[in-house]
Scaffold this active site. Sequence first.
Site, short mmCIF file in Angstrom:
data_model
loop_
_atom_site.label_atom_id
_atom_site.label_comp_id
_atom_site.label_asym_id
_atom_site.label_seq_id
_atom_site.Cartn_x
_atom_site.Cartn_y
_atom_site.Cartn_z
CB SER A 1 11.83 -3.95 -0.97
OG SER A 1 10.85 -4.42 -0.19
CB SER B 1 10.14 -1.23 2.85
OG SER B 1 10.00 -1.97 1.82
CE LYS C 1 7.31 -3.27 -0.78
NZ LYS C 1 8.47 -4.01 -0.66
#
Length: 392
Positions: A54, A114, A57
């Site tokens: 993640s 997230s 991102k």
Amino acid sequence: MIIRLLTACLLALTATFAAAQSFETNARAAYVYDMTTGTVLLEKNADTPLPPASMSKLMTLYLAFEAISDGRLSPDDELLVSEHAMSYQGSSMFLRSGERVRVEDLIRGVIILSGNDASAVLAESLSPDGTEAGFARMMTSRAQDLGMMHSTFANSNGWPDPNQRMSVRDLGILAQHLITDFPTYYPIFAEEEFLFDGRVPSNSQNRNPILGLGLGADGMKTGHTQEAGYGLVGSAKQGDRRVVFVVTGLDSAAARAEEGQRILNWSFRQFAQKKVIETGTRVAEASVWMGQAPTVGLTVAEDVSMLVPILSGDSIDGEVVFNAPIEAPIAAGQTLGELIIRFDDLPERRIPLVAEADVPVGGFAIRMRTAVMVLLDKVMSNADMATTDDNA
């Protein structure tokens, strides 16, 4: 010409410096960077492309902030949630296909919750062809523009894919850009809770483990997949200094939290920013060819501050490098060489050295004297060669 200098030759400092103890990390890869001084404090497998989970991102967020800044997107725009976006599992905003969600909420959903689904919604809205895959290609291209040469993207959120790779140095570069390019939006990274629509109260807390610990931490993003392990891009500011760090490949969330705290403690407590040379300090002296003065002082154009280890020592290890003699005319402020300062376990610092004053070309008498000296040197050299031949 190279001249080695001790601290006393550079300036009168009462502080003394030595090498810092190197930091040992259990992370598979790590990168620590002091933004204030531009100093890399630690790098371990820093350029190895690894699954970013993640943490990737952050690239989606960068492109979203960029789109808002140039007017292609507004924080109040409402974006449609597709079946594809809703289908993502893992961390989520629990969006529903067909609903419309404000851009500002999606951004908080990516940073704080997230949300894989939130990332996909932003990606599809900004993609050249309306697909997440098209947005991923845009991510890769923009990353290269930013100097992130070890990053490729297959999706917007870090969902496991063999083509989703980033190096920790690239993540550090991206973190720096988010901080400096978008200061209006960066404070969102410090928000610890986001209750989106009251939808899932149990999924409302920021996953960043270094926030709220009194370490000055104010961002950025965690990541975890089975392949990647546990990772963290973090940033903290104490006083005038800001440190950005990236770790990945740790074996638990607890290990990630502990490593983040250790890195910040080490970065801020084992180094200090010091003025090591003041403007106008004569660092060295160079001989001048055909000038009104036989030498010219070498100095720095502005005060030089460096991040230095705090452990005691008695010298700065430095070299002055220039080609001598330097031919006149010379203008004050003209770059003539450089000072190279080194500490163990830190990258060397190269500082331009400039002329202390003007040195015009010498008059007729100086030029004649120089010509005679050159001629005499040549005669003496020939005589020495002749003597050597006679004795052979």
